[in-house]
Design a protein around this motif. Structure first.
Motif, short mmCIF file in Angstrom:
data_model
loop_
_atom_site.label_atom_id
_atom_site.label_comp_id
_atom_site.label_asym_id
_atom_site.label_seq_id
_atom_site.Cartn_x
_atom_site.Cartn_y
_atom_site.Cartn_z
N LYS A 177 -14.37 24.05 39.63
CA LYS A 177 -14.11 25.25 38.97
C LYS A 177 -14.48 25.14 37.29
CE LYS A 177 -11.09 29.45 38.73
NZ LYS A 177 -9.91 29.94 39.35
N GLU A 208 -17.96 24.97 36.51
CA GLU A 208 -18.62 26.51 36.71
C GLU A 208 -18.15 27.17 35.55
OE1 GLU A 208 -18.19 26.63 41.62
OE2 GLU A 208 -16.73 27.73 40.28
N ASN A 209 -17.16 26.94 34.91
CA ASN A 209 -16.75 28.02 33.49
C ASN A 209 -17.06 27.28 32.23
OD1 ASN A 209 -15.59 29.71 35.49
ND2 ASN A 209 -13.44 28.57 35.56
N GLN A 231 -5.69 23.81 36.56
CA GLN A 231 -6.97 24.38 36.15
C GLN A 231 -7.15 24.10 34.45
OE1 GLN A 231 -9.61 25.29 38.36
NE2 GLN A 231 -10.51 24.52 36.39
N GLU A 287 -11.50 20.71 43.79
CA GLU A 287 -11.30 22.10 43.52
C GLU A 287 -11.28 22.60 41.98
OE1 GLU A 287 -8.15 25.85 43.76
OE2 GLU A 287 -7.63 23.97 44.81
#
Length: 336
Positions: A330, A333-334, A239, A326
């Motif tokens: 994410k 979104e951040n 991530q 995924e």
């Protein structure tokens, strides 16, 4: 004397901590080292180099060791043998590995480029080049089964030419020595990435006649992957890595060509800044980079269509097995 020494020591520690807080930098010792092996070192991957030079990986707590793998086959070999945590190459390599039945196969988690990044270089300047002009010629294409080679074949065939009857596309010259072989007199044309293609042109040893990326259209060309086991054990690292790449992508979208050239120059110290600007504009103009990092199922299917056309695919890989969106979702979104 010992009291004075302790006072000096405490003062130095305080200064270092304060400096870290004020600059917002993570101490180097607190960074997680990641070995990133790339398929080749090219301006085609500008957002990645921006993420490195602008400190976006460090912001995410990562220390990147960048390794030039010199070919997707070598990158994948390093990835599955544990010599690198993250591989950067064409997704075709993960298709091959998955179809071999390995338990610990490679999973693609972020797409950087969305078309071929190579250019066709000939021996003569030709402003009116047509792909049909390749009839009767010999082209140095790279490694058989690799994405550059297969995309080149796809473009040639889509212009009504047959291989090898009309065009001899050679696969016997290693990817990293294509330019040298061409300069030495082999082939009538060669497929090269930047800045190598323009360097040949500057030296008067070749001329760019066509963009393979423009002719080939949309393809999920290069993506980041990690082994299934590594990803399951280290999702937070994947991530953080994806976040840094997205920051690099956004920075490239929001900054001028000159600023981008200055940002990537440390990665290409032997290339003049004016040449870097020309090449960055060239890649920008053909919409080379994938803004959202997401590998779509349609995109992977198109890539496998090209693999089938090249005779390199007996069985299609399952999208849900070798791709995850995924981390890219994410990250978006951040990071705004």
């Amino acid at each position: 004397m010992s009291k004075v020494f302790r006072k000096i020591t405490l003062t130095l520690v305080f200064v270092l901590i304060l400096g870290t807080i004020l600059t917002g930098c993570t101490p180097k010792t607190d960074l997680t080292k990641i070995r990133l092996i790339e398929v080749t070192h090219s301006l085609f991957y500008t957002p990645q180099y921006v993420a490195i030079t602008q400190g976006f990986f460090e912001e995410e707590g990562l220390d990147i060791e960048l390794i030039n793998g010199k070919g997707a086959d070598k990158v994948m070999a390093a990835l599955i043998s544990g010599e690198a945590e993250i591989g950067f190459m064409g997704p075709e390599a993960s298709v091959y590995v998955y179809n071999q039945g390995r338990d610990d196969y490679a999973i693609n988690f972020a797409q950087l480029t969305q078309r071929d990044g190579s250019f066709l270089v000939g021996r003569e300047k030709d402003d009116n080049f047509k792909w049909e002009d390749l009839k009767g010629s010999e082209v140095l294409g790279g490694r058989k089964g690799g994405m550059p080679f297969m995309t080149l074949e796809y473009v040639i065939k889509s212009h009504g030419l047959e291989i090898p009857n009309d065009v001899n596309v050679r696969s016997d010259v290693q990817f990293d020595v294509l330019a040298g072989a061409f300069v030495a007199g082999e082939g009538d044309y060669v497929a090269l990435f930047e800045p190598v293609a323009s360097q040949l042109e500057q030296d008067g040893k070749g001329y760019i006649v066509a963009s393979i990326g423009e002719a080939g259209g949309y393809i999920p060309y290069t993506a980041y992957s990690a082994t299934k086991e590594y990803m399951e054990k280290n999702p937070e690292i994947i991530q953080k890595f994806t976040n840094a790449i997205l920051k690099g992508m956004i920075w490239v979208q929001n900054n001028s060509t000159e600023d981008i050239a200055k940002a990537v120059q440390p990665q290409f110290p032997d290339t003049d800044i004016e040449v870097l600007k020309i090449l960055i504009d060239r890649y920008r103009a053909q919409d080379s980079w994938k803004p959202d990092l997401i590998i779509t199922e349609d995109g992977l299917n198109h890539l496998m269509d090209i693999m089938e056309l090249a005779g390199e695919l007996d069985k299609r890989a399952d999208y849900s097995k070798i791709v995850t969106t995924e981390f890219a979702i994410k990250a978006m979104e951040n990071i705004k």
